[in-house]
Design a protein around this motif. Structure first.
Motif, PDB file in Angstrom:
ATOM      1  N   GLU A  31       7.842  12.648   4.613  1.00 56.60           N
ATOM      2  CA  GLU A  31       7.397  13.389   3.517  1.00 56.60           C
ATOM      3  C   GLU A  31       7.581  12.819   1.768  1.00 56.60           C
ATOM      4  N   LYS A  32       7.766  11.577   2.086  1.00 57.44           N
ATOM      5  CA  LYS A  32       7.946  10.850   0.957  1.00 57.44           C
ATOM      6  C   LYS A  32       6.780   9.799   0.843  1.00 57.44           C
ATOM      7  N   GLN A  33       6.368   9.501  -0.212  1.00 60.73           N
ATOM      8  CA  GLN A  33       5.498   8.229  -0.576  1.00 60.73           C
ATOM      9  C   GLN A  33       6.098   6.986  -0.851  1.00 60.73           C
ATOM     10  N   ILE A  34       5.829   6.166  -0.143  1.00 58.00           N
ATOM     11  CA  ILE A  34       6.560   4.654  -0.781  1.00 58.00           C
ATOM     12  C   ILE A  34       5.325   3.656  -0.739  1.00 58.00           C
ATOM     13  N   CYS A  35       5.816   2.517  -1.247  1.00 56.95           N
ATOM     14  CA  CYS A  35       4.934   1.371  -1.202  1.00 56.95           C
ATOM     15  C   CYS A  35       5.179   0.414  -0.165  1.00 56.95           C
ATOM     16  N   ARG A  81       0.930  -1.276   0.121  1.00 55.25           N
ATOM     17  CA  ARG A  81       0.062   0.128   0.101  1.00 55.25           C
ATOM     18  C   ARG A  81       1.007   1.197  -0.037  1.00 55.25           C
ATOM     19  N   VAL A  82       0.335   2.386  -0.392  1.00 58.89           N
ATOM     20  CA  VAL A  82       1.411   3.689  -0.529  1.00 58.89           C
ATOM     21  C   VAL A  82       0.895   4.147   0.902  1.00 58.89           C
ATOM     22  N   VAL A  83       2.354   4.610   1.286  1.00 64.45           N
ATOM     23  CA  VAL A  83       2.328   5.252   2.616  1.00 64.45           C
ATOM     24  C   VAL A  83       3.393   6.522   2.530  1.00 64.45           C
ATOM     25  N   SER A 115      -6.799  -1.626   4.312  1.00 66.15           N
ATOM     26  CA  SER A 115      -5.686  -0.585   3.796  1.00 66.15           C
ATOM     27  C   SER A 115      -6.172   0.846   4.531  1.00 66.15           C
ATOM     28  N   SER A 116      -7.403   0.890   5.073  1.00 60.43           N
ATOM     29  CA  SER A 116      -7.385   2.292   5.574  1.00 60.43           C
ATOM     30  C   SER A 116      -7.342   2.243   7.195  1.00 60.43           C
ATOM     31  N   VAL A 117      -6.588   2.982   7.542  1.00 55.82           N
ATOM     32  CA  VAL A 117      -6.266   3.153   9.085  1.00 55.82           C
ATOM     33  C   VAL A 117      -7.476   3.040   9.844  1.00 55.82           C
ATOM     34  N   SER A 118      -8.530   3.596   9.433  1.00 54.49           N
ATOM     35  CA  SER A 118      -9.953   3.725  10.183  1.00 54.49           C
ATOM     36  C   SER A 118     -10.626   2.564  10.111  1.00 54.49           C
ATOM     37  N   ARG A 119     -10.354   1.482   9.626  1.00 52.25           N
ATOM     38  CA  ARG A 119     -11.100   0.518   9.076  1.00 52.25           C
ATOM     39  C   ARG A 119     -10.280  -0.764  10.063  1.00 52.25           C
ATOM     40  N   SER A 120     -11.318  -1.747  10.302  1.00 50.13           N
ATOM     41  CA  SER A 120     -10.938  -3.212  10.605  1.00 50.13           C
ATOM     42  C   SER A 120     -11.724  -4.162   9.614  1.00 50.13           C
ATOM     43  N   LYS A 121     -11.198  -5.299   9.651  1.00 53.90           N
ATOM     44  CA  LYS A 121     -11.544  -6.389   8.652  1.00 53.90           C
ATOM     45  C   LYS A 121     -12.607  -7.330   9.702  1.00 53.90           C
ATOM     46  N   THR A 122     -13.476  -7.793   9.561  1.00 53.87           N
ATOM     47  CA  THR A 122     -14.294  -8.885  10.305  1.00 53.87           C
ATOM     48  C   THR A 122     -13.865 -10.229   9.391  1.00 53.87           C
ATOM     49  N   VAL A 123     -13.349 -11.266  10.365  1.00 54.60           N
ATOM     50  CA  VAL A 123     -13.146 -12.677   9.603  1.00 54.60           C
ATOM     51  C   VAL A 123     -13.838 -13.728  10.489  1.00 54.60           C
ATOM     52  N   ALA A 124     -13.782 -15.146   9.978  1.00 59.43           N
ATOM     53  CA  ALA A 124     -14.613 -16.036  10.669  1.00 59.43           C
ATOM     54  C   ALA A 124     -13.295 -16.881  11.353  1.00 59.43           C
TER      55      ALA A 124
END
Length: 449
Positions: free
Chosen positions: A7-11, A1-3, A34-43
């Motif tokens: 002050e530089k954008q990297i993968c 992901r791009v971060v 990918s989003s910091v504000s999100r979480s992923k629900t898994v089983a």
């Protein structure tokens, strides 16, 4: 992901919520969002032989930074299983109530949480009304249970053998066998010591020893003195197919025979010693000795004095066609009867003899008739003596002249005075004549008188 970094954008590689196992819950390997504000629900999943606990959920969240959320699910092992740690992992291992024996009762190996059927040991059976079922709980422990009673079958006994535990063992038998004419039975050996049983003699045999008792030991062996049996009197010992048996003795005969007029019967000889037997005289004969008894010996020979028989009156000893002595009749009737029995033409002979006899009787009757003009004995005697000077010598002077007057026919009588005999009885006339004879000298009697 791009971060952006400095002050530089990297993968930058996307972090993952790594797979793991917590208690009995298996977490999968999952990429973080990918989003910091999100979480992923898994089983997630419960381990093998486990299930989710009631009220719990199998969903978890993987945060953007690759960390699992703190809400952890809960799983429990299924019935018959228990949680164990193996290689830093929690597993559900099956629980088992192990097989065991209590007396003659056998517990099978059973998974925890299930019901097992109990069994009696081999060659044993239940003699109880108690339930033969028992529970193996979830942790692999047999539940408290009132044990049934098991007993050994017939011909078995309970023993405790090292390495085998308590079992039912076949009771040794004293096997059936034959010793000569003695028959041993098939008998279960006693638990301890010995048992006394009764043997038997073979068919047609009887014991000669004091007793037929024999001893069966606890190890299945016969012990003691062998009884003795012998065949009955009418039987003898024989060996057939290596077995001794009693066979009937064939009879020995004192055979029928004739000794003169004595008739011996056909007689079965005694097995031992002698036997007295009565003989018979021939037909028309009777005994003259003291007894008609003779002796038949066991070897089939007649012995003892020979009885004596003789023919009855009017019978004489003769020889029959078969060479035997018989008593033959002397009279005419016996002869005719004999002829009747010998020949089919005997009836004709008998009738001929009867006819000849009748004719002879008639001729004899005619010949004895007196002559005509007969005189009394006294008159004839005196007249003849006076005329001739002595007794008559003529052959015409017969017995009819002496006995009285003659009759030409049975119905004719001469009633003239000159021919009427003197009124004297026959006895008186004979006396008178006797006196005259005494007074005569030189008398010559006829030769036929």
């Amino acid at each position: 992901r791009v971060v952006t970094q400095y002050e530089k954008q990297i993968c930058q590689a996307v972090p993952s919520c790594l797979a793991k196992t917590v208690d009995l819950v298996h977490y999968p390997n999952t990429l973080a969002p990918s989003s910091v504000s999100r979480s992923k629900t898994v089983a997630v999943q419960c381990a093998d032989n486990a299930h989710v606990r009631t009220g719990s959920s199998l969903s978890v969240r993987c945060n953007y930074n690759g960390n699992w959320s703190t809400d952890v699910p809960h799983c429990d092992c299924d019935d018959g299983y228990r949680p164990i740690s193996e290689d830093n992992k929690m597993l559900c291992e099956a629980t088992v109530c192990e097989a065991k024996s209590v007396g003659l009762v056998r517990y099978p190996a059973t998974f925890g949480g299930s019901v097992a059927d109990l069994q009696c040991a081999d060659n044993a059976h239940s003699n109880s009304s108690n339930n033969m079922r028992v529970l193996c709980n979830s942790i692999g422990v047999w539940s408290d249970h009132s044990l049934p009673e098991c007993l050994c079958d017939d011909k078995y006994r309970i023993v405790n053998r090292k390495g085998e535990g308590i079992i039912c063992e076949a009771i040794p038998s004293c096997q059936a066998k034959i010793e000569g004419l003695v028959r041993y039975p098939n008998t279960l050996a006693p638990k301890i010591g010995s048992d006394t049983v009764i043997a038997e003699c073979a068919d047609n045999a009887q014991r000669t020893s004091t007793s037929l008792n024999v001893t069966c030991l606890s190890n299945g062996e016969w012990s003691g003195v062998i009884p003795q049996c012998e065949c009955d009197l009418e039987y003898y010992r024989a060996t057939i197919s290596d077995k001794q048996i009693c066979l009937a003795i064939p009879p020995t005969l004192c055979e029928a025979m004739s000794e003169g007029l004595v008739r011996y019967p056909n007689w079965i000889a005694p097995l031992v010693g002698t036997e007295t037997v009565a003989t018979q005289c021939a037909d028309n004969a009777h005994r003259t000795s003291t007894s008609l008894n003779v002796t038949c010996t066991s070897d089939g020979i007649w012995s003892g004095p020979i009885p004596v028989c003789e023919c009855d009156d009017e019978h004489h000893v003769s020889t029959a066609d078969d060479g035997r002595d018989i008593c033959k009749g002397d009279n005419l009737m016996f002869t005719m009867i004999s002829l009747l029995t010998v020949s089919g033409g005997a009836l004709l002979i008998l009738l001929t003899l009867i006819t000849i006899t009748i004719l002879a009787i008639r001729l004899l009757k005619v010949s004895i008739k007196r002559p005509k003009h007969s005189e009394s004995y006294d008159q004839l005697w005196v007249r003849t003596a006076n005329n001739s000077g002595g007794f008559p010598t003529s052959s015409t002077f017969g017995m009819s002249n002496i006995m009285g007057t003659r009759e030409d026919d049975e119905d004719e009588e001469d009633c003239s005075p000159s021919s009427q005999p003197p009124n004297k009885s026959l006895e008186t006339r004979l006396v008178s004549t006797s006196r005259q004879v005494d007074n005569m000298e030189g008398v010559v009697f006829p030769s036929h008188l």
